[in-house]
Design an enzyme around this catalytic site. Structure first.
Site, PDB file in Angstrom:
ATOM      1  N   GLN A 158       8.180   9.293   2.084  1.00  0.00           N
ATOM      2  CA  GLN A 158       8.821   9.830   3.296  1.00  0.00           C
ATOM      3  C   GLN A 158       9.363   8.687   4.163  1.00  0.00           C
ATOM      4  O   GLN A 158      10.229   8.890   5.000  1.00  0.00           O
ATOM      5  CB  GLN A 158       7.785  10.669   4.072  1.00  0.00           C
ATOM      6  CG  GLN A 158       8.245  11.215   5.406  1.00  0.00           C
ATOM      7  CD  GLN A 158       9.384  12.225   5.292  1.00  0.00           C
ATOM      8  OE1 GLN A 158       9.637  12.769   4.218  1.00  0.00           O
ATOM      9  NE2 GLN A 158      10.092  12.450   6.386  1.00  0.00           N
ATOM     10  N   HIS A 205       3.720   1.745  -1.702  1.00  0.00           N
ATOM     11  CA  HIS A 205       4.007   1.988  -3.118  1.00  0.00           C
ATOM     12  C   HIS A 205       2.736   2.454  -3.849  1.00  0.00           C
ATOM     13  O   HIS A 205       2.777   3.367  -4.668  1.00  0.00           O
ATOM     14  CB  HIS A 205       4.475   0.704  -3.815  1.00  0.00           C
ATOM     15  CG  HIS A 205       5.723   0.091  -3.259  1.00  0.00           C
ATOM     16  ND1 HIS A 205       5.726  -1.109  -2.589  1.00  0.00           N
ATOM     17  CD2 HIS A 205       7.015   0.494  -3.292  1.00  0.00           C
ATOM     18  CE1 HIS A 205       6.966  -1.422  -2.248  1.00  0.00           C
ATOM     19  NE2 HIS A 205       7.763  -0.463  -2.648  1.00  0.00           N
ATOM     20  N   GLU A 227       0.816  -1.228   0.000  1.00  0.00           N
ATOM     21  CA  GLU A 227       0.000   0.000   0.000  1.00  0.00           C
ATOM     22  C   GLU A 227       0.847   1.273   0.000  1.00  0.00           C
ATOM     23  O   GLU A 227       0.395   2.314  -0.474  1.00  0.00           O
ATOM     24  CB  GLU A 227      -0.955   0.012   1.206  1.00  0.00           C
ATOM     25  CG  GLU A 227      -2.240  -0.753   0.977  1.00  0.00           C
ATOM     26  CD  GLU A 227      -3.081  -0.175  -0.177  1.00  0.00           C
ATOM     27  OE1 GLU A 227      -3.205   1.053  -0.291  1.00  0.00           O
ATOM     28  OE2 GLU A 227      -3.624  -0.969  -0.965  1.00  0.00           O
TER      29      GLU A 227
END
Ligand code: AMP
Length: 287
Positions: free
Chosen positions: A149, A37, A35
């Site tokens: 991030q 990616h 999820e």
């Protein structure tokens, strides 16, 4: 649409798309998509007319003792998930397609930004990352590229490389996607035994502890050393955790900081091994 394996096929696809009036978003990955990616692919789809996803386990960013050979791979599943999330093509090249056999060129960002955190534990890692991202940018020629991030240091390094080399790509950094219990999604989570998995939530828990302390009224609540200690104590409660690093650094440059200051982003970053599996997590601290 099918999986594209060669730069020639990719070139033909780019040519057939009449790109002059379309924007192209690009999501580079090493595959075994989750999820995290998929959130990048969805964001790329929302911001662009076309989306290209690459799946390439990049050998140059692994040290010889690391998990290059055993890195999880499942291109059929990746292809299906990427398409469902909005990818227009999945580029799945062989190593020789990215690194032509006579290739002897690398791209390296120097300074604190690559020497600290994962750069200290994995000295050749970021040189491999910046080199492959450059090659991929040159092949795909996207308008925007999407990074997570989750790999905060990687995202800062790529942004710096793009600035330093005047690469005409907008770098978009997307938030960390987590499991319900806080564990950051990672392709390497599949390596964890159930016992390791249950202890691994201490990474996000420790960063939350630091955030809670930072918002308390304690005298030393802004001290980076104090916050590092709080994070460490929380992680050390887990019997299987072996700390690689815990650090709090300037959120842009990764320079050392002594205190969290208002108006300046600080990055709290951790790397911890559970058995053979090394996990990373981070949180932006600001006041
Ligand atoms: P990887 O396949 O591990 O090289 O990751 C490909 C891209 O997905 C990188 O930009 C990662 O930062 C990003 N990514 C990996 N895990 C997550 C996550 N849990 N949340 C958001 N992005 C992620």
């Amino acid at each position: 649409m099918s999986i594209i394996k060669t730069t020639a096929e990719l070139e033909a696809w780019l040519g057939s798309m009449n790109r002059r009036d379309k924007t192209l978003g690009f999501v580079p990955t090493m595959g075994y998509l989750h999820e995290g990616h998929l959130s990048l692919i969805r964001e790329a789809k929302a911001q662009n007319d076309l989306v290209a996803v690459s799946v390439f386990v990049n050998p140059t960013q692994f040290a010889p003792e690391e998990d290059y050979e055993s890195y999880p791979r499942d291109i059929d599943r990746d292809y299906k998930l990427a398409c469902e999330a909005g990818a227009d093509i999945v580029f799945y090249p062989e190593v020789d397609e990215i690194y032509i056999p006579s290739s002897s060129t690398a791209v390296e960002v120097t300074g604190d930004i690559t020497k600290k955190l994962c750069g200290a534990s994995r000295p050749a890692h970021f040189k491999g990352v910046t080199t492959v991202v450059n090659v991929l940018f040159n092949i795909v020629r996207p308008d925007r590229a999407y990074f997570g991030q989750k790999d905060a240091q990687q995202a800062l390094i790529i942004k710096k490389m793009v600035r330093d080399l005047h690469i005409p790509v907008e770098v978009v950094v997307c938030p960390i996607v987590r499991e319900a219990d806080g564990l950051a999604l990672s392709s390497r989570n599949v390596y964890l035994t159930p016992h390791e998995r249950s202890q691994a939530i201490c990474l996000s828990g420790s960063l939350q502890k630091a955030e809670d302390y930072l918002s308390s009224e304690a005298d030393d609540c802004r001290s980076a050393a104090r916050l590092i200690k709080i994070i460490g104590e929380h992680i050390q409660c887990q019997s299987l955790a072996s700390i690689d690093y815990i650090n709090i650094l300037d959120g842009e440059t990764l320079e050392d900081i002594e205190h969290i200051e208002s108006g300046r982003k600080a990055l709290a970053a951790v790397a911890v091994k559970f058995g053979k599996t090394r996990l990373i997590d981070n949180r932006i601290l600001s006041i």
